[in-house]
Motif scaffolding. Structure first.
Motif, PDB file in Angstrom:
ATOM      1  N   TYR A 151       5.454 -12.247 -84.748  1.00  0.00           N
ATOM      2  CA  TYR A 151       4.990 -11.238 -83.805  1.00  0.00           C
ATOM      3  C   TYR A 151       6.194 -10.508 -83.196  1.00  0.00           C
TER       4      TYR A 151
ATOM      5  N   PHE B  84      -8.335  -6.061 -72.602  1.00  0.00           N
ATOM      6  CA  PHE B  84      -8.556  -6.419 -73.999  1.00  0.00           C
ATOM      7  C   PHE B  84      -9.856  -5.835 -74.539  1.00  0.00           C
TER       8      PHE B  84
ATOM      9  N   ASP C  73      -3.327 -15.733 -76.353  1.00  0.00           N
ATOM     10  CA  ASP C  73      -4.322 -15.676 -77.426  1.00  0.00           C
ATOM     11  C   ASP C  73      -4.916 -14.280 -77.569  1.00  0.00           C
ATOM     12  N   GLN C  74      -5.245 -13.664 -76.444  1.00  0.00           N
ATOM     13  CA  GLN C  74      -5.812 -12.316 -76.469  1.00  0.00           C
ATOM     14  C   GLN C  74      -4.787 -11.286 -76.932  1.00  0.00           C
TER      15      GLN C  74
ATOM     16  N   ASP D 228      -0.808  -5.211 -81.208  1.00  0.00           N
ATOM     17  CA  ASP D 228       0.007  -5.289 -82.426  1.00  0.00           C
ATOM     18  C   ASP D 228       1.456  -5.651 -82.160  1.00  0.00           C
TER      19      ASP D 228
ATOM     20  N   LEU E 284      -2.297 -11.772 -79.012  1.00  0.00           N
ATOM     21  CA  LEU E 284      -2.121 -11.900 -80.455  1.00  0.00           C
ATOM     22  C   LEU E 284      -3.316 -11.342 -81.213  1.00  0.00           C
ATOM     23  N   ARG E 285      -4.466 -11.361 -80.605  1.00  0.00           N
ATOM     24  CA  ARG E 285      -5.671 -10.857 -81.283  1.00  0.00           C
ATOM     25  C   ARG E 285      -5.796  -9.340 -81.219  1.00  0.00           C
ATOM     26  N   TRP E 286      -5.455  -8.747 -80.065  1.00  0.00           N
ATOM     27  CA  TRP E 286      -5.776  -7.339 -79.852  1.00  0.00           C
ATOM     28  C   TRP E 286      -4.571  -6.411 -79.738  1.00  0.00           C
TER      29      TRP E 286
ATOM     30  N   LYS F 185      -8.993  -0.815 -81.521  1.00  0.00           N
ATOM     31  CA  LYS F 185      -8.736  -1.521 -82.777  1.00  0.00           C
ATOM     32  C   LYS F 185      -9.879  -1.337 -83.767  1.00  0.00           C
TER      33      LYS F 185
ATOM     34  N   GLU G 264      -9.942  -3.610 -77.825  1.00  0.00           N
ATOM     35  CA  GLU G 264     -10.936  -3.863 -78.874  1.00  0.00           C
ATOM     36  C   GLU G 264     -11.588  -2.566 -79.346  1.00  0.00           C
TER      37      GLU G 264
ATOM     38  N   LYS H  22       3.068 -17.475 -83.006  1.00  0.00           N
ATOM     39  CA  LYS H  22       3.185 -16.557 -84.146  1.00  0.00           C
ATOM     40  C   LYS H  22       4.625 -16.039 -84.222  1.00  0.00           C
TER      41      LYS H  22
END
Length: 219
Positions: free
Chosen positions: A161, A87, A114-115, A121, A117-119, A94, A91, A158
């Motif tokens: 997603y 991740f 969680d990671q 697509d 969904l954050r990093w 991104k 990052e 989500k």
């Protein structure tokens, strides 16, 4: 507009010459090992010879990615989630407005939800059949259960997603198509893609291609 025209021209030149001028999609392999022992794949047999990408590797690539107009990086493998710094790699990309997609066995997506969904697509997960067939092909106990729990958890967090299932079709599961589609729908997967097992090249880390003699196909 001018940037779009220039990029289109670079892609055209790439297709017409021997020199790469544009590379909109790049596939990276952050981790060479895999957490499955699939019957149609030999990657796991080389797990002892581990290779993985570092943050420095990705940072060093950025200039080339920008120059080639890269818009998307696909994290493949092996199993990319085995890289403890995955991740961080995402990052870096991104922050340069490069989209990140992940190809994964799906065994550890729940604990990384969680990671992800954050990093990341979007995600492509491996699906080989119904529960019994999937576990038999993956050679890992509860592989289907872990995949299903992970997909459902991501969708709970989500619903929009996008998750795609990818199925390698071969001798063991080619009659299992309806069950594969049903399993994907039941999990909440958005779409399914199918591809035939590659028996004519060194794909999946095979040291020797099977060649045109299909009788030598072991899976």
């Amino acid at each position: 507009m001018l940037q779009s025209i220039a990029h289109t021209y670079k892609r055209y030149r790439t297709l017409q010459t021997h020199r790469i001028s544009a590379l909109p999609v790049v596939i990276l392999m952050p981790h060479s090992a895999c957490n499955c022992r699939c019957v149609m794949c030999d990657i796991w047999k080389d797990n002892k010879n581990l290779k993985q990408l570092t943050e420095a590797d990705i940072s060093d690539l950025l200039l080339s990615l920008k120059d080639l107009g890269t818009q998307q990086v696909v994290m493949s493998g092996g199993e990319a989630l085995l890289n403890a710094n995955l991740f961080k790699l995402c990052e870096i990309l991104k922050k340069e407005n490069i989209k990140v997609s992940l190809l994964t066995t799906g065994l550890s997506i729940k604990q990384n939800a969680d990671q992800l969904l954050r990093w990341v697509d979007d995600m492509v997960v491996s699906l080989d059949g119904d529960e019994a067939m999937h576990d038999a092909i993956r050679n890992i106990p509860n592989a289907f259960k872990k995949l299903k729990e992970g997909v459902e958890y991501i969708k709970f967090l989500k619903p929009s997603y996008r998750i795609t299932a990818r199925t390698v079709i071969h001798r063991l599961n080619f009659r299992n198509w309806p069950a594969i589609i049903a399993a994907a729908k039941d999990m909440g997967i958005d779409r399914v893609s199918f591809l035939p097992a590659d028996i004519s090249s060194h794909a999946f880390n095979r040291q020797t291609a099977h060649g045109p003699n299909l009788n030598s196909m072991k899976y």
